[in-house]
Design a protein around this motif. Structure first.
Motif, PDB file in Angstrom:
ATOM      1  N   ASP A 511       0.798  -1.224   0.000  1.00 10.65           N
ATOM      2  CA  ASP A 511       0.000   0.000   0.000  1.00 10.65           C
ATOM      3  C   ASP A 511       0.828   1.269   0.000  1.00 10.65           C
ATOM      4  O   ASP A 511       0.356   2.322  -0.448  1.00 10.65           O
ATOM      5  CB  ASP A 511      -0.936   0.013   1.216  1.00 10.65           C
ATOM      6  N   VAL A 512       2.059   1.230   0.502  1.00  9.56           N
ATOM      7  CA  VAL A 512       2.878   2.437   0.578  1.00  9.56           C
ATOM      8  C   VAL A 512       3.416   2.843  -0.786  1.00  9.56           C
ATOM      9  O   VAL A 512       3.872   3.970  -0.971  1.00  9.56           O
ATOM     10  CB  VAL A 512       4.040   2.232   1.578  1.00  9.56           C
ATOM     11  N   ARG A 513       3.335   1.957  -1.763  1.00 12.85           N
ATOM     12  CA  ARG A 513       3.872   2.244  -3.095  1.00 12.85           C
ATOM     13  C   ARG A 513       2.857   3.025  -3.919  1.00 12.85           C
ATOM     14  O   ARG A 513       1.688   2.666  -3.993  1.00 12.85           O
ATOM     15  CB  ARG A 513       4.234   0.936  -3.814  1.00 12.85           C
ATOM     16  N   SER A 514       3.304   4.074  -4.565  1.00 11.64           N
ATOM     17  CA  SER A 514       2.436   4.886  -5.405  1.00 11.64           C
ATOM     18  C   SER A 514       1.892   4.056  -6.563  1.00 11.64           C
ATOM     19  O   SER A 514       2.646   3.377  -7.263  1.00 11.64           O
ATOM     20  CB  SER A 514       3.223   6.086  -5.956  1.00 11.64           C
ATOM     21  N   GLY A 515       0.583   4.092  -6.742  1.00 13.06           N
ATOM     22  CA  GLY A 515      -0.046   3.370  -7.842  1.00 13.06           C
ATOM     23  C   GLY A 515      -0.349   1.920  -7.571  1.00 13.06           C
ATOM     24  O   GLY A 515      -0.827   1.214  -8.463  1.00 13.06           O
ATOM     25  N   SER A 516      -0.099   1.436  -6.360  1.00 14.44           N
ATOM     26  CA  SER A 516      -0.355   0.022  -6.063  1.00 14.44           C
ATOM     27  C   SER A 516      -1.852  -0.237  -5.950  1.00 14.44           C
ATOM     28  O   SER A 516      -2.645   0.660  -5.674  1.00 14.44           O
ATOM     29  CB  SER A 516       0.343  -0.390  -4.765  1.00 14.44           C
TER      30      SER A 516
END
Length: 547
Positions: A511-516
């Protein structure tokens, strides 16, 4: 069956005489600990179950075959919930019965409505271990939901903020525990047995009757459920994983199983936001579904078996790049790592209503633990949110609360999976209120009222026993150095080698990754794939040393 027989009951009904004979024979395996009651008539079974309810008998399992006339099995099981809400319910079908279109439709509909826990194949051989496997699972789940004292027992005032924090931590960590209100007879008797003087502070009773008096999170981890909060041999790690949610745990399993020395660090416990999920029904391979807590506990145990080291109750506060990798600051110590995986997940967004912030833990909760539900039996519960976590909480709480109201800022809960939305809409005591916000609240020692505002600006004051907030996503990235690129919302930007960030050897997943994709299965998938990129980075480091 004597009047003094207090064993819980396993109840089965099937009009087929051969089937009920086989079922009765198989269930005798449990007769030492459970009363086994079997019969052919659904109508008679309903009457018996009503009498059992009136007598205060505990019913652990009810099995019922569909039958062909009169009260059908699925109808009986739907009514069992009102009589014995904790009982596990299984719809009996013969081998191959799932191929019958009508039966298949009944099973799917009953699962959606929450009328059954699952379908059960009628025993056809002796012993039928497939049948017994499901019976054992049902009994274990029923025991966990209904037993008094378990491994740990929390004694606290019902609306104690710290008491709630302790119970929530134990629930998220997957530690079985019971709760006694500090003014109850059970609590007083238990503490007296332990030689401990009751007070207004929370206490945790261990299996050996040792009492932890208002323990810190660290004390609870170290002495309560025996998880170390220190590293004995820091050394250098091949990979440090920040975050013990599904993505971080998956990365740990794959890293350790492939021979890497891996450390998982989390500021709290295992599971992340996934532990708010009372039942994940669309996770691959778990046909009955599983709780987020169960998923996290299994993943933790799997990673531990492969050799993953865990450091819980500790926060990563900084990182810097070195010639051979990275140095990670954890509280007041430093650890060296050749690579770093960011899997911190996200936190629920705060409502920003001052009057409600003061009642956090006393009727106002960020996130939802399945263990919270029973204390709101017969109450009026409100949930702010429109995604799967909110739907799962609503469905679970509806088993206990008189009413559950799902408050959505938009027109409808569009982010919710269809199967879950169907389940929520099918519950008679769940109301979905679109375009509605919580703007105020009040109470004495706990939440008592909420003020709601709809799209027209009209406000309404409602009686409320609990408010669960499951909205938005605030990434836990404030500690990262500016070299790690983030988007406008604070999520970590990745590119190049799929999950690698703007800093070489630092990866972001979940969830912390952009665009996930904000789904548990997606996070687990990213956690497994990223290890191949870690291997590539470690190979590059080895080559640079040779050069």
């Amino acid at each position: 069956m004597t009047a003094s027989d207090e064993r819980p009951l396993i109840f089965a009904v099937d009009p087929d005489p051969d089937a009920i004979r086989r079922i009765t024979g198989e269930l005798q395996r449990y007769s030492a600990d459970y009363r086994v009651v079997c019969g052919p008539s659904p109508e008679a079974a309903l009457t018996q179950l009503e009498h059992m309810r009136d007598a205060g008998d505990r019913v652990a399992i009810v099995f019922a075959a569909r039958g062909e006339r009169g009260l059908r099995g699925e109808e009986l099981l739907a009514r069992v919930y009102d009589l014995h809400p904790y009982a596990k319910r299984g719809l009996l079908i013969p081998w191959g019965g799932w191929a019958d279109e009508e039966t298949a439709d009944v099973i799917r509909q009953a699962m959606t409505l929450g009328h059954i826990d699952y379908y059960v194949l009628t025993p056809w051989t002796t012993p039928d271990e497939l049948f017994h496997r499901l019976v054992s699972e049902f009994l274990q789940e029923w025991r966990r939901a209904t037993e008094g004292r378990l491994e740990l027992t929390v004694v606290a005032e019902p609306w104690s903020s710290r008491g709630y924090e302790i119970r929530n931590l134990l629930a998220r960590t997957g530690v079985p525990h019971a709760f006694y209100s500090s003014d109850s007879d059970e609590a007083r008797e238990l503490l007296k047995t332990c030689g401990f003087q009751a007070s207004n502070r929370p206490a945790v009773v261990l299996p050996d009757d040792t009492v932890l008096d208002d323990p810190s999170d660290e004390d609870l981890a170290e002495h309560g459920y025996k998880v170390s909060t220190q590293i004995d041999d820091p050394g250098e790690f091949d990979v440090v994983i920040v975050g013990a949610g599904p993505a971080g745990l998956a990365a740990a399993v794959y890293a350790s199983s492939e021979g890497l020395r891996a450390l998982v660090v989390d500021h709290a416990s295992i599971g992340g936001q996934a532990t708010s999920s009372a039942r994940i029904r669309n996770y691959l391979g778990f046909q009955r579904g599983l709780t987020g807590r169960e998923l996290a506990t299994r993943a933790y145990q799997q990673a531990w078996i492969f050799g993953t080291e865990f450091l819980l109750m500790r926060s990563v506060s900084a990182m810097r790049v070195t010639d051979t990798g990275h140095v990670i600051t954890i509280d007041d110590s430093e650890i060296e790592a050749k690579s770093l995986i960011l899997a911190m997940g996200v936190a629920y967004r705060r409502l920003g209503v001052p009057s409600l912030e003061q009642l956090e833990g006393a009727g106002v909760f960020y996130g939802s633990s399945p263990s919270d539900a029973q204390q709101f039996t017969g109450g009026n519960v409100f949930i702010v949110g429109a995604a799967n976590s909110a739907g799962q909480a609503a469905s679970h709480l509806s088993r206990y609360a008189a009413s559950v109201t799902l408050l959505c800022r938009g027109d409808a809960p569009r982010a919710m999976s269809q199967y879950l939305l169907d389940e929520v809409r099918a519950k008679e005591n769940i109301e979905i209120r679109p375009s509605t916000q919580v703007v105020d609240g009040s109470g004495g020692t706990r939440l008592e009222r909420l003020v709601l505002r709809d799209a027209s600006g009209t406000t309404e004051t409602v009686s409320a026993d609990a408010l669960f907030i499951l909205i938005g996503a605030e990434p836990n990235t404030g500690w990262l150095p500016p070299e790690v690129a983030r988007d406008d919302h604070g999520f970590v930007v990745t590119g190049g080698h799929m999950f690698e960030t703007s800093v070489q050897g630092v990866f972001a997943i979940g969830d912390v990754r952009s665009g996930s994709v904000k789904r548990v299965a997606s996070a687990v998938g990213e956690g497994s794939v990223v290890i191949q990129q870690v291997h590539r980075r470690l190979a590059e480091l080895r080559e640079s040393v040779r050069a």
